[in-house]
Design an enzyme around this catalytic site. Structure first.
Site: not given
Length: 412
Positions: A129, A182, A185, A200, A297
């Protein structure tokens, strides 16, 4: 003026357009030219968007437009992302993506096309991210031989495990809370079964060791079998249970695995809280370096995507030399050969006799004492041994006690 297309207007895609619009002047000053969003591809309509007139449902509007220099892929998944990205690169357009599944499955092929067409294929946001890791590994640590990488690469599973550790929540209850907030999923399989972390670590291993690593060649375990009892015994032992993604050099091959492990409190990974990620990279010259932050995010991920877009602009006439060769799985050693100490939880009529048998079979073991342990309950950590050896010896030990749980002890 550099013109870009954004494919996907979900959480991350919406963040990308938001940043490009909100910081347009600042970005232009840094680059010396404007970055203009010419097209946004999505099957939905966004009539309230300030760029509603630039939306399209047809990929041909992007691939046929010679003025579009950079394509941002934030749709996720392999279909149609793979076809769209491949066509974009083949048409001489640079591509930026946050799609870890795409890079893990097709990275070698897409990088080869980018090299052939002298364009960029950048994917900083696919691993951490907003946490910068691809660029530091490729540039800042380029003079090092990377000996090993260990990390917590999935915030959802870390949140769940922390709730089990700190709040004594059962796995199912912690997962439900993660979904409510949240963090997980509706179908959480990619997170809780370890697939997200696996993709990853595959990308990172390919980057530092130079050969593509396909997820199907990496032994992957999730956290669905971790119990509160395991978490409690990890604490009594002096650590915590974490989902660890690991890649380490072993001769001219690599050991790569994703699995829940006991992590000693002496290691900073044991203290990573909530939805945060942390990666520890050890170079032969640099020593161990840590990378910490939110791994997902809307805006954190989008910021990494936009940084890659800016990098494409700065290197529009000379591509980033990120490349690795394709792999056939032979570069990854069989996980049965990996050596770890192992945690074992068992029940027997006589726990002292069972522990004596464990010492006889495994060698000198470390018994874990815990207040409130049930009668006949036995937990211990074996000496280091290969997983194949452990499996055989555990089968022998199971004749003397009922083995409830086993887990690796991390070698950070």
């Amino acid at each position: 003026m550099i013109q870009v297309a954004v494919m996907g207007h979900g959480v991350v895609g919406g963040g990308v357009t938001e940043i490009l619009l909100k910081h347009a002047e600042q970005i232009a000053k840094k680059l010396g030219e404007e970055v203009y969003i010419k097209k946004v591809l999505d099957l939905r309509d966004f009539p309230d968007s300030p760029i509603a007139d630039r939306f399209t449902k047809d990929f041909n509007d992007i691939i046929s437009d010679d003025e579009i220099d950079i394509v941002v892929e934030v749709m996720g998944g392999l279909k149609p992302a793979y076809d769209f990205v491949k066509q974009s690169l083949s048409a001489g357009k640079s591509v930026v993506t946050s799609n870890k599944e795409l890079v893990a499955a097709k990275g070698a092929e897409l990088l080869a096309i980018a090299e052939e067409k002298n364009v960029n294929f950048l994917f900083e946001a696919s691993v951490g991210g907003a946490i910068p890791i691809i660029r530091p590994l490729h540039q800042c640590l380029a003079a090092n031989e990377i000996e090993k990488i260990n990390g917590i690469l999935n915030g959802t599973t870390n949140f769940i495990l922390n709730k089990m550790i700190n709040d004594n929540m059962a796995f199912e209850e912690a997962l439900a809370l993660a979904q409510e907030k949240g963090y997980a999923e509706r179908n959480p399989a990619a997170d809780i079964e370890g697939h997200d972390a696996c993709r990853k670590i595959c990308i990172l291993a390919a980057l530092v060791y130079g050969t593509h690593v396909y997820p199907e060649n990496v032994h992957t375990e999730g956290i669905t079998k971790v119990t509160l009892k395991d978490v409690e015994y990890a604490q009594a032992w002096g650590g915590a249970v974490k989902l660890i993604a690991s890649a380490r050099k072993n001769g001219d091959k690599q050991e790569i695995i994703v699995a829940p492990m006991f992590v000693s409190s002496d290691c900073q990974l044991s203290n990573v809280d909530g939805v945060y990620n942390e990666l520890l990279v050890r170079g032969d010259s640099s020593g161990t370096i840590g990378f910490y932050g939110r791994g997902a995010g809307k805006l954190p991920t989008a910021s990494a995507v936009v940084a890659d877009v800016m990098d494409c602009v700065l290197h529009k006439d000379k591509r980033r030399n990120i490349i690795w060769k394709d792999g056939d799985g032979s570069n990854v050693l069989p996980y049965e050969t990996y050596v770890n100490a192992m945690y074992v939880l068992a029940n027997g009529d006589d726990s002292s006799a069972a522990f004596a048998k464990a010492n006889e079979i495994f060698g000198e073991c470390e018994r874990i004492a815990m207040n409130g342990a049930e009668d006949g309950e036995l937990a211990f950590v074996t000496p280091e041994l290969s997983f194949a050896d452990f499996t055989a010896k555990c089968g022998e030990f199971a004749k003397s006690a009922d083995v409830k749980s086993t887990m690796r002890v991390a070698k950070i």
